[in-house]
Write a protein that holds these residues in place. Structure first.
Motif, PDB file in Angstrom:
ATOM      1  N   UNK A   1       0.863  -1.097  -0.024  1.00 45.08           N
ATOM      2  CA  UNK A   1       0.037  -0.025   0.105  1.00 45.08           C
ATOM      3  C   UNK A   1       0.882   1.392   0.000  1.00 45.08           C
ATOM      4  N   UNK A   2       0.429   2.205  -0.840  1.00 45.98           N
ATOM      5  CA  UNK A   2       1.184   3.323  -0.710  1.00 45.98           C
ATOM      6  C   UNK A   2       2.897   3.427  -1.374  1.00 45.98           C
ATOM      7  N   UNK A   3       2.980   2.076  -1.932  1.00 45.71           N
ATOM      8  CA  UNK A   3       4.373   2.226  -2.080  1.00 45.71           C
ATOM      9  C   UNK A   3       4.951   3.178  -3.386  1.00 45.71           C
ATOM     10  N   UNK A   4       4.061   3.581  -4.201  1.00 49.36           N
ATOM     11  CA  UNK A   4       4.715   4.544  -5.093  1.00 49.36           C
ATOM     12  C   UNK A   4       4.914   5.959  -4.495  1.00 49.36           C
ATOM     13  N   UNK A   5       4.314   6.147  -3.367  1.00 54.94           N
ATOM     14  CA  UNK A   5       4.220   7.539  -2.697  1.00 54.94           C
ATOM     15  C   UNK A   5       5.821   7.837  -2.093  1.00 54.94           C
ATOM     16  N   UNK A   6       6.354   8.789  -2.150  1.00 55.39           N
ATOM     17  CA  UNK A   6       7.650   9.159  -1.296  1.00 55.39           C
ATOM     18  C   UNK A   6       7.512   9.132   0.184  1.00 55.39           C
ATOM     19  N   UNK A   7       6.999  10.074   0.575  1.00 54.48           N
ATOM     20  CA  UNK A   7       6.577  10.539   1.828  1.00 54.48           C
ATOM     21  C   UNK A   7       5.199  10.006   2.207  1.00 54.48           C
ATOM     22  N   UNK A   8       4.691  10.687   3.164  1.00 54.68           N
ATOM     23  CA  UNK A   8       3.400  10.394   3.349  1.00 54.68           C
ATOM     24  C   UNK A   8       2.358  11.341   2.654  1.00 54.68           C
ATOM     25  N   UNK A   9       1.203  11.013   2.560  1.00 50.16           N
ATOM     26  CA  UNK A   9       0.137  11.838   1.734  1.00 50.16           C
ATOM     27  C   UNK A   9      -0.398  12.796   2.937  1.00 50.16           C
ATOM     28  N   UNK A  10      -0.430  14.061   2.540  1.00 54.59           N
ATOM     29  CA  UNK A  10      -0.729  14.996   3.270  1.00 54.59           C
ATOM     30  C   UNK A  10      -0.150  15.257   4.573  1.00 54.59           C
ATOM     31  N   UNK A  11      -0.780  15.435   5.836  1.00 48.94           N
ATOM     32  CA  UNK A  11       0.019  15.584   6.923  1.00 48.94           C
ATOM     33  C   UNK A  11       0.515  14.152   7.766  1.00 48.94           C
ATOM     34  N   UNK A  12      -0.314  13.148   7.319  1.00 53.85           N
ATOM     35  CA  UNK A  12      -0.065  11.852   7.944  1.00 53.85           C
ATOM     36  C   UNK A  12       1.172  11.030   7.992  1.00 53.85           C
ATOM     37  N   UNK A  13       1.378  10.455   8.971  1.00 54.19           N
ATOM     38  CA  UNK A  13       2.737   9.746   8.888  1.00 54.19           C
ATOM     39  C   UNK A  13       2.631   8.379   8.074  1.00 54.19           C
ATOM     40  N   UNK A  14       3.951   8.318   7.530  1.00 49.33           N
ATOM     41  CA  UNK A  14       4.138   7.201   6.686  1.00 49.33           C
ATOM     42  C   UNK A  14       5.326   6.112   7.165  1.00 49.33           C
ATOM     43  N   UNK A  15       5.455   4.954   6.665  1.00 51.49           N
ATOM     44  CA  UNK A  15       6.446   3.995   7.148  1.00 51.49           C
ATOM     45  C   UNK A  15       7.024   3.277   6.031  1.00 51.49           C
ATOM     46  N   UNK A  16       8.440   3.026   6.015  1.00 52.36           N
ATOM     47  CA  UNK A  16       8.767   2.247   4.957  1.00 52.36           C
ATOM     48  C   UNK A  16       9.125   1.070   5.594  1.00 52.36           C
ATOM     49  N   UNK A  17       9.287  -0.136   5.053  1.00 51.73           N
ATOM     50  CA  UNK A  17      10.132  -1.339   5.578  1.00 51.73           C
ATOM     51  C   UNK A  17      10.336  -2.103   4.752  1.00 51.73           C
ATOM     52  N   UNK A  18      11.112  -3.113   5.197  1.00 51.04           N
ATOM     53  CA  UNK A  18      11.688  -4.215   4.029  1.00 51.04           C
ATOM     54  C   UNK A  18      10.893  -5.284   3.883  1.00 51.04           C
ATOM     55  N   UNK A  19      11.034  -6.146   2.629  1.00 54.95           N
ATOM     56  CA  UNK A  19      10.366  -7.082   2.307  1.00 54.95           C
ATOM     57  C   UNK A  19      10.870  -8.365   2.794  1.00 54.95           C
ATOM     58  N   UNK A  20      10.451  -9.414   2.660  1.00 54.86           N
ATOM     59  CA  UNK A  20      10.622 -10.753   3.041  1.00 54.86           C
ATOM     60  C   UNK A  20       9.844 -11.519   4.001  1.00 54.86           C
ATOM     61  N   UNK A  21       9.456 -12.604   3.890  1.00 53.95           N
ATOM     62  CA  UNK A  21       8.596 -13.349   5.009  1.00 53.95           C
ATOM     63  C   UNK A  21       9.548 -13.982   5.929  1.00 53.95           C
ATOM     64  N   UNK A  22       9.179 -14.295   6.946  1.00 56.85           N
ATOM     65  CA  UNK A  22       7.788 -13.801   7.607  1.00 56.85           C
ATOM     66  C   UNK A  22       7.873 -12.371   8.265  1.00 56.85           C
ATOM     67  N   UNK A  23       9.094 -11.756   8.394  1.00 59.80           N
ATOM     68  CA  UNK A  23       9.483 -10.451   8.881  1.00 59.80           C
ATOM     69  C   UNK A  23       8.104  -9.363   8.099  1.00 59.80           C
ATOM     70  N   UNK A  24       7.934  -9.365   6.826  1.00 56.59           N
ATOM     71  CA  UNK A  24       7.123  -8.255   6.116  1.00 56.59           C
ATOM     72  C   UNK A  24       5.766  -8.490   6.870  1.00 56.59           C
ATOM     73  N   UNK A  25       5.359  -9.882   7.055  1.00 52.22           N
ATOM     74  CA  UNK A  25       3.993  -9.859   7.497  1.00 52.22           C
ATOM     75  C   UNK A  25       3.929  -9.385   8.729  1.00 52.22           C
ATOM     76  N   UNK A  26       4.781  -9.534   9.612  1.00 54.69           N
ATOM     77  CA  UNK A  26       4.833  -9.190  11.007  1.00 54.69           C
ATOM     78  C   UNK A  26       4.700  -7.584  11.176  1.00 54.69           C
ATOM     79  N   UNK A  27       5.613  -7.195  10.113  1.00 50.90           N
ATOM     80  CA  UNK A  27       5.488  -5.520  10.367  1.00 50.90           C
ATOM     81  C   UNK A  27       4.194  -5.084   9.759  1.00 50.90           C
TER      82      UNK A  27
END
Length: 444
Positions: free
Chosen positions: A32-58
């Motif tokens: 979700x929102x992967x194409x966006x650089x930062x967050x939309x509007x004033x809301x917070x955004x978070x990037x994280x790294x792929x690879x299961x099972x860690x990706x699912x936990x995040x």
């Protein structure tokens, strides 16, 4: 350490039963929102790294937080490791970084701080003392720059461990070494039996580095590398440094490592295969390889043929045997350029959503040790409980948990380090030449 299969470089926490070679998602971004650089509007955004099972936990943690906090929702995007490294540089340069930034701490985080790109979180932890007390104290070193905390430690711990093939030790009638002299004496014992003493994927270079990290600690104590990390003049040329470099070359010259180690890669897991197939007796490697050896090594793990311990002591050395090295934690920093609302929402997630009972249980279920004090009560009595307890105790009780050098140092110094380690182990440079070359990188 640059292996794409190495969890220490990617934060990937792989299940004990899953092969370590599980690949990351295709290069690029996803979610979700992967194409966006930062967050939309004033809301917070978070990037994280792929690879299961860690990706699912995040992603589960973010979704749970968003459900409980509809007015403080985080948008999220996931990236393959190399794609993230490229994209985050561009995003930060364009003031479009996500609010919450994955970081390895150490030298990379220090660069962020130097350029005023991340928020000082010292006051956040003062206000959330319960969260700080909940996490391993040893995890905060790599999150701290000049006495201030700039990242939140989280997720799992991955120390470097000595592994042994018990069958081979029984075959030659030897005990697990607890000192460097005992380890050196075993070289001729195993060679005489036609067994490689130590498995090593030397072509990957960072695997060689682990031997130096421990020798520097055991000989000079954590203060030795601290002086290097802080850029003190001629720090690499100190007597304890030369002593450690000399000892590792003594091991190479004695034939301690498997023949042809310089052409063996860690990516292929060939070093592990040498241990579990009975061709090598010992191996120094990250805790993340336990899972792949359990998966790929037949009954090597499940049949009770694997032994593990901390690194041996060195006579006359200053380092505590309880000290360890490796990955103290995963880390998330906060962009200093985010809006006030985004920062507030991010801090709320740090305090309430990043480290929860649910995430702690999920990390343990994936076969990993969370950096949460008391999480060992969840280990149970299954076949992996002894291993999990060992890793938990090693990490949580370490007087010093030294971050892997190629993460702790600046990217420029880290690459020079790997190049010079290759020469050191290849015996094409002396300890003094290694030290001189590395002293030249001070301040880079």
């Amino acid at each position: 350490m640059t292996s794409p299969t190495a969890a220490r470089r990617t934060f990937l926490a792989l299940a004990l039963a899953a092969p370590l070679g599980v690949s990351l998602a295709a290069c690029g971004d996803s979610g979700p929102g992967a194409a966006a650089g930062g967050s939309g509007g004033d809301g917070a955004s978070m990037w994280f790294l792929t690879g299961q099972p860690a990706e699912g936990i995040r992603s589960d943690a973010i979704e749970a937080f968003n459900k409980a906090n509809p007015d403080s929702k985080l948008s999220m995007a996931s990236f393959q490791n190399d794609a993230f490294k490229a994209k985050i540089r561009t995003a930060i340069g364009a003031n479009q970084a996500p609010t919450i930034i994955p970081t390895w701490g150490g030298g990379g985080l220090r660069d962020y701080v130097k350029n005023s790109q991340v928020e000082d979180l010292t006051s956040f932890f003062a206000e959330n003392a319960a969260l700080k007390d909940k996490l391993f104290a040893s995890a905060f070193g790599a999150a701290t720059v000049d006495g201030k905390i700039y990242a939140v430690p989280c997720e799992t711990v991955a120390p470097i461990v000595m592994y042994y093939n018990k069958k081979l030790f029984q075959q030659v009638g030897a005990d697990i070494p607890t000192t460097w002299d005992e380890l050196m004496a075993l070289v001729d014992v195993f060679k005489g039996a036609g067994i490689a003493p130590i498995a090593l994927g030397g072509q990957s270079r960072w695997t060689n580095m682990m031997w130096l990290e421990y020798l520097y600690d055991r000989i000079g104590g954590p203060e030795l590398f601290t002086s290097i990390y802080e850029g003190q003049p001629d720090a690499w040329s100190q007597p304890d440094s030369i002593a450690a470099l000399t000892k590792v070359q003594d091991l190479v010259k004695a034939g301690g490592f498997v023949n042809g180690f310089a052409s063996i890669t860690a990516d292929s897991n060939a070093d592990q295969a040498l241990l579990y197939s009975g061709k090598a007796a010992m191996m120094l490697h990250g805790s993340w390889v336990y899972g792949s050896m359990k998966s790929d090594g037949g009954d090597f793990v499940t049949g009770g043929n694997l032994a593990f311990s901390t690194f041996p002591s060195v006579a006359g050395g200053k380092g505590d045997m309880a000290n360890t090295v490796g990955n103290p934690s995963g880390y998330y920093a906060m962009s200093s350029k985010a809006t006030d609302k985004a920062k507030t929402d991010a801090k709320k997630f740090f305090a309430e959503g990043l480290v929860t009972d649910a995430t702690t249980k999920a990390w343990i279920a994936s076969g990993n040790v969370p950096i949460v004090t008391g999480s060992d009560s969840e280990f149970g009595s299954g076949e992996d409980s002894e291993w999990l307890k060992f890793v938990y105790d090693l990490a949580s009780k370490a007087p010093s948990f030294q971050q892997s050098w190629d993460q702790a140092l600046s990217p420029t110094a880290a690459e020079a380090l790997l190049e010079n380690i290759e020469k050191l182990f290849g015996l094409s440079s002396t300890p003094e030449e290694f030290a001189k070359a590395m002293d030249a990188t001070a301040g880079s």
